[in-house]
Design a protein around this motif. Sequence first.
Motif, mmCIF file in Angstrom:
data_model
loop_
_atom_site.group_PDB
_atom_site.id
_atom_site.type_symbol
_atom_site.label_atom_id
_atom_site.label_comp_id
_atom_site.label_asym_id
_atom_site.label_seq_id
_atom_site.Cartn_x
_atom_site.Cartn_y
_atom_site.Cartn_z
ATOM 1 N N PRO A 135 -32.160 82.760 24.329
ATOM 2 C CA PRO A 135 -31.246 81.448 24.920
ATOM 3 C C PRO A 135 -31.717 80.281 24.847
ATOM 4 O O PRO A 135 -33.072 80.078 24.979
ATOM 5 N N PRO A 136 -31.070 78.934 24.642
ATOM 6 C CA PRO A 136 -31.755 77.840 24.891
ATOM 7 C C PRO A 136 -32.226 77.664 26.290
ATOM 8 O O PRO A 136 -31.958 78.085 27.159
ATOM 9 N N ARG A 137 -33.299 76.631 26.323
ATOM 10 C CA ARG A 137 -34.163 76.258 27.562
ATOM 11 C C ARG A 137 -33.270 75.314 28.226
ATOM 12 O O ARG A 137 -32.528 74.593 27.879
ATOM 13 N N SER A 138 -33.225 75.382 29.694
ATOM 14 C CA SER A 138 -32.524 74.564 30.522
ATOM 15 C C SER A 138 -33.452 73.653 30.674
ATOM 16 O O SER A 138 -34.544 73.453 30.408
ATOM 17 N N ASP A 139 -32.604 72.418 31.114
ATOM 18 C CA ASP A 139 -33.389 71.134 31.548
ATOM 19 C C ASP A 139 -34.783 71.609 32.496
ATOM 20 O O ASP A 139 -35.782 70.791 32.461
ATOM 21 N N ALA A 140 -34.344 72.486 33.459
ATOM 22 C CA ALA A 140 -35.570 72.641 34.285
ATOM 23 C C ALA A 140 -36.673 73.349 33.710
ATOM 24 O O ALA A 140 -37.857 72.955 33.958
ATOM 25 N N GLU A 141 -36.323 74.217 32.702
ATOM 26 C CA GLU A 141 -37.534 74.919 32.010
ATOM 27 C C GLU A 141 -38.094 73.922 31.105
ATOM 28 O O GLU A 141 -39.474 73.944 31.030
ATOM 29 N N ALA A 142 -37.343 73.057 30.643
ATOM 30 C CA ALA A 142 -38.166 72.152 29.761
ATOM 31 C C ALA A 142 -39.183 71.149 30.425
ATOM 32 O O ALA A 142 -40.427 70.891 30.232
ATOM 33 N N ARG A 143 -38.596 70.837 31.776
ATOM 34 C CA ARG A 143 -39.371 69.906 32.722
ATOM 35 C C ARG A 143 -40.761 70.782 33.176
ATOM 36 O O ARG A 143 -41.924 70.214 33.179
ATOM 37 N N LEU A 144 -40.426 71.916 33.680
ATOM 38 C CA LEU A 144 -41.390 72.786 33.895
ATOM 39 C C LEU A 144 -42.326 72.919 32.825
ATOM 40 O O LEU A 144 -43.700 73.105 33.131
#
Length: 82
Positions: free
Chosen positions: A2-11
């Motif tokens: 699944p695509p990464r969420s914004d939180a995952e991208a920031r982390l």
Amino acid sequence: MPPRSDAEARLSEALGDQVWRESGVGGPEDTEQLKARITTLEQQVVDLELKLQDRNDDLAAARGANRELMAQLNRDPTRRAE
């Protein structure tokens, strides 16, 4: 996957920055300096390409004038050296 969420991208970015700094290679400051250097070099490339084009245009004009002068000399028998 699944695509990464914004939180995952920031982390991911934060962890990547931390690993980058701890590795001793450098940090985001180095990245910004490199980006600025890239921008400067890209502008220099554009400037040099413009200069090269101007010189190529000048050379083409000089060659054209030379061809015309040689053609005139070849057409006018009184101008030939004997």
